[in-house]
Design a protein around this motif. Structure first.
Motif, short mmCIF file in Angstrom:
data_model
loop_
_atom_site.label_atom_id
_atom_site.label_comp_id
_atom_site.label_asym_id
_atom_site.label_seq_id
_atom_site.Cartn_x
_atom_site.Cartn_y
_atom_site.Cartn_z
N VAL A 116 0.85 -1.09 -0.11
CA VAL A 116 -0.03 -0.09 -0.03
C VAL A 116 0.80 1.05 -0.06
CG1 VAL A 116 -1.91 1.38 1.24
CG2 VAL A 116 -1.64 -1.40 1.18
N TYR A 117 0.77 2.04 -1.07
CA TYR A 117 1.55 3.22 -1.09
C TYR A 117 0.71 4.50 -0.67
CZ TYR A 117 4.77 0.30 -3.60
OH TYR A 117 5.57 -0.70 -4.09
N VAL A 118 1.00 5.18 0.12
CA VAL A 118 0.23 6.39 0.72
C VAL A 118 1.02 7.72 0.59
CG1 VAL A 118 -0.80 7.27 2.76
CG2 VAL A 118 -0.72 4.77 2.57
N LYS A 119 0.16 8.65 -0.05
CA LYS A 119 0.70 9.79 -0.22
C LYS A 119 0.04 11.16 0.62
CE LYS A 119 1.87 13.21 -3.29
NZ LYS A 119 3.29 13.78 -3.84
N ARG A 120 0.73 11.94 1.15
CA ARG A 120 0.03 12.94 1.94
C ARG A 120 -0.48 12.53 3.32
NH1 ARG A 120 -2.42 17.02 -2.49
NH2 ARG A 120 -4.15 15.66 -1.99
N ILE A 121 0.20 11.38 3.89
CA ILE A 121 -0.54 10.81 5.06
C ILE A 121 -0.25 11.88 6.33
CG2 ILE A 121 1.59 9.56 6.11
CD1 ILE A 121 -0.22 7.43 6.91
N HIS A 122 -1.62 11.95 7.15
CA HIS A 122 -1.82 12.74 8.14
C HIS A 122 -1.68 11.85 9.46
CE1 HIS A 122 -5.95 11.88 7.84
NE2 HIS A 122 -5.93 12.49 6.48
N GLU A 123 -1.52 12.50 10.54
CA GLU A 123 -1.56 11.59 11.94
C GLU A 123 -2.83 11.05 12.21
OE1 GLU A 123 1.42 11.11 13.48
OE2 GLU A 123 2.21 12.26 11.74
N SER A 124 -3.97 11.34 11.97
CA SER A 124 -5.17 10.80 12.12
C SER A 124 -5.12 9.31 11.35
CB SER A 124 -6.50 11.49 11.83
OG SER A 124 -7.43 10.70 11.64
N GLU A 125 -4.85 9.52 9.91
CA GLU A 125 -4.87 8.44 9.19
C GLU A 125 -3.51 7.52 9.41
OE1 GLU A 125 -5.79 5.57 6.17
OE2 GLU A 125 -6.80 7.12 7.37
N ARG A 126 -2.47 8.05 9.97
CA ARG A 126 -1.44 7.16 10.42
C ARG A 126 -1.96 6.20 11.82
NH1 ARG A 126 3.82 7.70 9.33
NH2 ARG A 126 3.49 9.82 8.71
N ALA A 127 -2.46 6.99 12.50
CA ALA A 127 -2.92 6.31 13.82
C ALA A 127 -4.29 5.19 13.44
CB ALA A 127 -3.53 7.48 14.60
N TYR A 128 -4.74 5.46 12.30
CA TYR A 128 -6.03 4.64 12.25
C TYR A 128 -5.56 3.34 11.47
CZ TYR A 128 -10.19 2.73 10.22
OH TYR A 128 -11.33 1.71 9.94
N ILE A 129 -4.50 3.47 10.57
CA ILE A 129 -4.21 2.29 9.66
C ILE A 129 -2.98 1.46 10.51
CG2 ILE A 129 -4.67 3.02 7.67
CD1 ILE A 129 -2.04 3.75 6.83
N ALA A 130 -2.42 2.18 11.55
CA ALA A 130 -1.28 1.65 12.48
C ALA A 130 -2.01 0.27 12.93
CB ALA A 130 -0.71 2.27 13.39
N GLY A 131 -1.18 -0.85 12.74
CA GLY A 131 -1.58 -2.25 13.29
C GLY A 131 -2.69 -3.05 12.39
N ARG A 132 -3.16 -2.01 11.09
CA ARG A 132 -4.03 -2.67 10.29
C ARG A 132 -3.14 -3.22 9.08
NH1 ARG A 132 -7.70 0.83 12.49
NH2 ARG A 132 -9.81 -0.16 12.97
N MET A 133 -2.16 -2.37 8.66
CA MET A 133 -1.23 -2.84 7.35
C MET A 133 -0.37 -2.17 7.49
SD MET A 133 -3.96 -1.26 4.82
CE MET A 133 -4.32 0.79 4.76
#
Length: 290
Positions: A116-133
């Motif tokens: 999964v390639y992620v562009k312009r990640i913000h802290e909310s999204e980083r926290a949400y996907i942490a541990g998921r993938m």
């Protein structure tokens, strides 16, 4: 009706907030398996990212255990992650979506079969996907570095649902050949036309010689709606988004935090009277006399 296959969403449906499968759900799924009922994870995520859940369900790296991933873009057998079917985005369409996404206030995910390639990640999204993938941050202004890879889907991230609906409307001119859905109250997702969890469920059911009416689908958000409509019994958990609830055959009393999947299995699969709904616990079955 005798049900033979349950297709179940993961995030906000099977999984608790800590991203694990609670004891009540695990026990009910195991009981259903003993009765010959298949339990299949159906997720928007890639198949490699759901290995922890497959391990909890005792399905990891096993023959005759299956999963629907990428919103139906891939059907896999758990043993060696064997891909039975894959339908991804045309590269030029993925590139077009990426260029358009750069104009919006969104984080962008691009899913290949392996990453999964992620562009312009913000802290909310980083926290949400942490541990998921696992994901790879990138800063390229195009997707040319992925031209030789199979792209499963593209999605945009913003927690303002109304803003995502505005994007959906704005992109209508280029999404006529796409399946567009929403998930996790933060994603607008783009798959090829006709690729969704519903088509994935029906393909897998046919592969296993199971009739559509012998299937159950369980979910909570719009990327689950196609399979909820395709299944013999379409179930929304208690925390299903309100606009989707009228589309479901059944809404559980339990939320994803309370063992909603177990409630479905208890009510429609199991005959053991020791199993019943308990709104206060996801720890296990309770006595019906309560």
């Amino acid at each position: 009706m005798s049900y033979k296959l349950i297709a179940c969403d993961l995030d906000e449906t099977l999984l608790s907030a800590d991203r694990t499968v609670c004891k009540r759900n695990r026990e009910a799924i195991a009981k259903a398996a003993q009765k010959g009922v298949r339990f299949v994870c159906a997720t928007g995520r890639g198949f490699k990212s759901i290995e922890p859940t497959l391990k909890e369900l005792n399905q990891f790296d096993k023959e005759n255990e299956f999963a629907v991933s990428f919103n139906g873009g891939a059907i896999i057998e758990s043993k060696d992650n064997r891909i039975l079917r894959f339908e991804g985005l045309d590269f030029d369409k993925a590139q077009e979506l990426y260029f358009r996404g750069l104009k919006y206030d969104v984080c962008i995910h691009v899913y290949t079969q392996d990453e999964v390639y992620v562009k312009r990640i913000h802290e909310s999204e980083r926290a949400y996907i942490a541990g998921r993938m696992h994901f790879v941050e990138f800063d390229e202004d195009n997707l040319d570095f992925l031209r030789d890879q199979a792209i499963a889907k593209v999605l945009f991230v913003n927690t303002d649902y109304d803003y995502l609906k505005t994007i959906e409307k704005d992109l209508e001119e280029i999404t006529g050949n796409l399946d567009v859905s929403f998930s996790s109250n933060r994603y607008i997702e783009f798959n090829p036309k006709g690729v969704n969890k519903g088509s994935g469920l029906l393909w897998l059911a046919d592969y296993l010689n199971i009739k559509p009416e012998e299937t159950i689908a369980i979910g909570d958000n719009f990327n689950d709606l196609a399979m909820i409509k395709a299944a013999g019994l379409g179930v929304g958990v208690a925390n299903t988004i309100e606009p989707m609830k009228p589309e479901c055959d059944v809404i559980t009393k339990a939320s994803c935090e309370q063992g909603a999947v177990a409630e479905v299995i208890e009510n429609y699969i199991l005959s053991d009277p020791a199993y019943a709904y308990n709104s206060n616990s996801c720890d296990g079955p309770v006595n019906k006399s309560k």
